[in-house]
Design an enzyme around this catalytic site. Structure first.
Site, PDB file in Angstrom:
ATOM      1  CB  ILE A 159     -13.565 -22.407   6.608  1.00 30.22           C
ATOM      2  CG1 ILE A 159     -12.664 -21.172   6.439  1.00 30.22           C
ATOM      3  CG2 ILE A 159     -13.095 -23.565   5.745  1.00 30.22           C
ATOM      4  CD1 ILE A 159     -11.220 -21.398   6.841  1.00 30.22           C
ATOM      5  CG  ASP A 214       0.057  -4.180   2.649  1.00 33.52           C
ATOM      6  OD1 ASP A 214       0.223  -3.599   1.565  1.00 33.52           O
ATOM      7  OD2 ASP A 214      -0.025  -3.582   3.736  1.00 33.52           O
ATOM      8  CG  LEU A 227      -9.163 -27.183   0.487  1.00 32.87           C
ATOM      9  CD1 LEU A 227      -8.556 -28.475  -0.068  1.00 32.87           C
ATOM     10  CD2 LEU A 227      -9.094 -27.179   2.017  1.00 32.87           C
ATOM     11  N   GLY A 228     -10.554 -24.581  -1.975  1.00 32.86           N
ATOM     12  CA  GLY A 228     -11.901 -24.436  -2.518  1.00 32.86           C
ATOM     13  C   GLY A 228     -13.008 -24.715  -1.526  1.00 32.86           C
ATOM     14  CB  VAL A 229     -13.556 -25.397   1.797  1.00 32.83           C
ATOM     15  CG1 VAL A 229     -13.504 -26.798   1.221  1.00 32.83           C
ATOM     16  CG2 VAL A 229     -12.232 -25.047   2.486  1.00 32.83           C
ATOM     17  N   GLY A 251       3.680   6.056   7.747  1.00 38.86           N
ATOM     18  CA  GLY A 251       5.090   6.282   7.420  1.00 38.86           C
ATOM     19  C   GLY A 251       5.959   5.137   7.887  1.00 38.86           C
ATOM     20  CG  ASN A 252       6.509   3.486  11.865  1.00 42.08           C
ATOM     21  OD1 ASN A 252       5.945   4.276  12.603  1.00 42.08           O
ATOM     22  ND2 ASN A 252       7.811   3.204  11.977  1.00 42.08           N
ATOM     23  CB  SER A 253       3.250   1.279   5.994  1.00 42.00           C
ATOM     24  OG  SER A 253       2.118   1.502   6.791  1.00 42.00           O
ATOM     25  CG  HIS A 261      -0.363   0.239   2.517  1.00 38.55           C
ATOM     26  ND1 HIS A 261      -0.041  -0.786   3.389  1.00 38.55           N
ATOM     27  CD2 HIS A 261      -0.003   1.376   3.158  1.00 38.55           C
ATOM     28  CE1 HIS A 261       0.476  -0.285   4.491  1.00 38.55           C
ATOM     29  NE2 HIS A 261       0.506   1.031   4.380  1.00 38.55           N
TER      30      HIS A 261
END
Length: 473
Positions: free
Chosen positions: A271, A139, A267-269, A210-212, A109
């Site tokens: 949950i 990210d 996987l396709g679930v 600014g820390n990101s 970001h």
């Protein structure tokens, strides 16, 4: 005999020394860490073209790090009203040098949508950076500058990190470059909304805009994560900050550097969490695992024989303590790998073998294929404190379900206590499909009075399990 004052003082000192815990240690000295590792931390300035209102009451924040704060945390630039206009603005972030030949890691970001990225080193050199690749889901972004023989940071292990351990962050909050803050690890494996593939490290290290993208380090000076988010009601630090674990960062960086993109296992679930009541309904001693609410069509899970109501307990030899632990484990599994998955189905434990596929780009649009039988709609009836009627073919197609009973009204317990709402669609009862009042009555009779059963419902198009206790006769 009477003790003299000096003797009393000696006794007091001995008593004080003996009363101190044996494990008591002085606070760590952060000075060597800051001096040695700050040169490998960079300040990043990203230029974007954005639309902003022509007029507004907070123009004084334009062009400052505070402007990025307002857009990041409140979803809009400062000021409101007036006609939009385009202009360029700079946002600030942090990063660290990943390799001596100029690869730099930061948060996605920080550089997302930037037309120009400038990297400032601690020795006051400035470089234009190119984006090697980005991964919005974790990210993480990888940059490259044209430089050699740069100082780097050693990578550690977040898996060996312990809650309560001291950690250190270096970054550029509000543009104040190479600021050092410290704190402890508050928790591990945190799941945040819309961040399914990152088991965040939670700390109380002061992190601000600014820390990101800056490094989070242990007391050995090893990077164990990159600072990515804060939880705040004000836009500023409130004691909750989150970092992407270095294992996730390392996997993403390797893929970005080698291929320019990131491929994740699928996987396709769908949950959900196993609550105490649901655990009881599944005959489990305690809540654990990830409860499968839906198996997506043409997915690896469907091909392997997964069913709604299965509880995934272990995946590829790794424990799944809760639902938030499963997506990162699956995401890190190589595409094409054949893995064993331990599940609880009903009262039985089973092991399924599944071949992992790549996460599809259109994953949000995938739905189970509905059936469309035509039938007359019977009169609504009351059962278990609910007024119910079967779904017609059109509604089944709209919801993407094969069968079900729609709740017209919640009249009394046990439905009210279980949290059933009008508009819910009951798809399964006690892990068996229901499409008519007669079938539901049969399932209730089979379960017996006084038992707690899992009930799969559709609510707002999303499947979820609830636990319903059948009343005593």
């Amino acid at each position: 005999m009477m003790l003299k004052p000096m003797q009393w003082a000696l006794v007091a000192l001995v008593f004080l020394a003996l009363s101190l815990p044996a494990s008591a240690r002085p606070l760590p000295d952060f000075v060597p860490l800051a001096e040695e590792h700050s040169p490998a931390v960079v300040n990043i300035s990203a230029t974007r073209t954005t639309e902003v209102p022509e007029h507004g009451g907070m123009r004084q924040f334009e062009g400052t790090p505070f402007e990025d704060l307002f857009e990041r945390f409140f979803g809009e630039p400062p000021g409101s009203g007036g006609d939009p206009r385009q202009r360029e603005r700079d946002s600030l972030g942090s990063g660290f040098i990943y390799s001596e030949d100029g690869y730099i890691v930061t948060a996605n970001h920080v550089v997302e949508g930037a037309s120009e990225i400038v990297v400032h080193l601690s020795d006051r050199r400035v470089f234009n950076a190119e984006v090697v690749g980005t991964d919005p889901q974790s990210d993480v972004a990888l940059l490259k500058i044209d430089a050699e023989d740069l100082p780097t940071l050693e990578l550690g292990s977040s898996e060996e990190l312990r809650v309560g351990e001291w950690v250190l962050a270096i970054g550029s909050p509000f543009g104040f470059d190479h600021s050092v803050t410290a704190g402890i690890v508050s928790a591990k494996g945190r799941s945040l909304p819309s961040e399914n593939y990152v088991p965040f490290i939670q700390t109380d290290v002061a992190i601000n805009p600014g820390n990101s993208g800056g490094p989070l380090m242990n007391l050995d000076g090893e990077v164990i994560g990159i600072n990515a988010q804060i939880y705040s009601r004000t836009g500023g630090f409130m004691g909750l900050s989150f970092a992407v674990p270095i294992e996730v960062v390392g996997d993403v960086v390797t893929q970005l550097r080698d291929h320019g993109e990131v491929t994740r296992g699928w996987l396709g679930v769908l949950i959900q969490e196993v609550t105490r009541d649901l655990a009881e309904s599944f005959g489990m001693d305690k809540p654990s695992g990830a409860l499968v609410a839906r198996v997506q069509a043409d997915s690896p899970a469907e091909k392997a024989g997964f069913e709604a109501g299965d509880v995934i307990l272990r995946f590829n030899g790794l424990d799944v303590p809760n639902s938030s632990a499963l997506p990162p484990i699956v995401g890190r599994t190589p595409v094409g790998a054949e893995v064993e998955v331990d599940i609880r189905r009903g009262s039985e434990d089973k092991t399924l073998e599944v071949t992992i596929e790549a996460l599809p780009e259109d994953i949000a649009e995938r739905r189970a294929a509905p059936e469309q039988p035509g039938e007359a709609r019977p009169e609504p009836q009351s059962l278990l404190g609910m007024r119910l009627e079967p779904l017609d073919a059109e509604t089944r197609e709209e919801l993407g379900v094969d069968n079900g009973l729609v709740v017209l009204e919640v009249e009394d317990n046990p439905a009210r206590s279980a949290g059933v709402r009008p508009g819910d669609v009951i798809v399964q009862f006690a892990r068996q499909p229901v499409g008519s009042l007669e079938e539901l009555e049969e399932r209730v009779e089979q379960a017996g009075p006084g038992t707690t059963v899992p009930v799969l419902i559709q609510r707002g198009g999303n499947p979820t399990f609830i636990a319903l206790r059948i009343p005593q006769d």
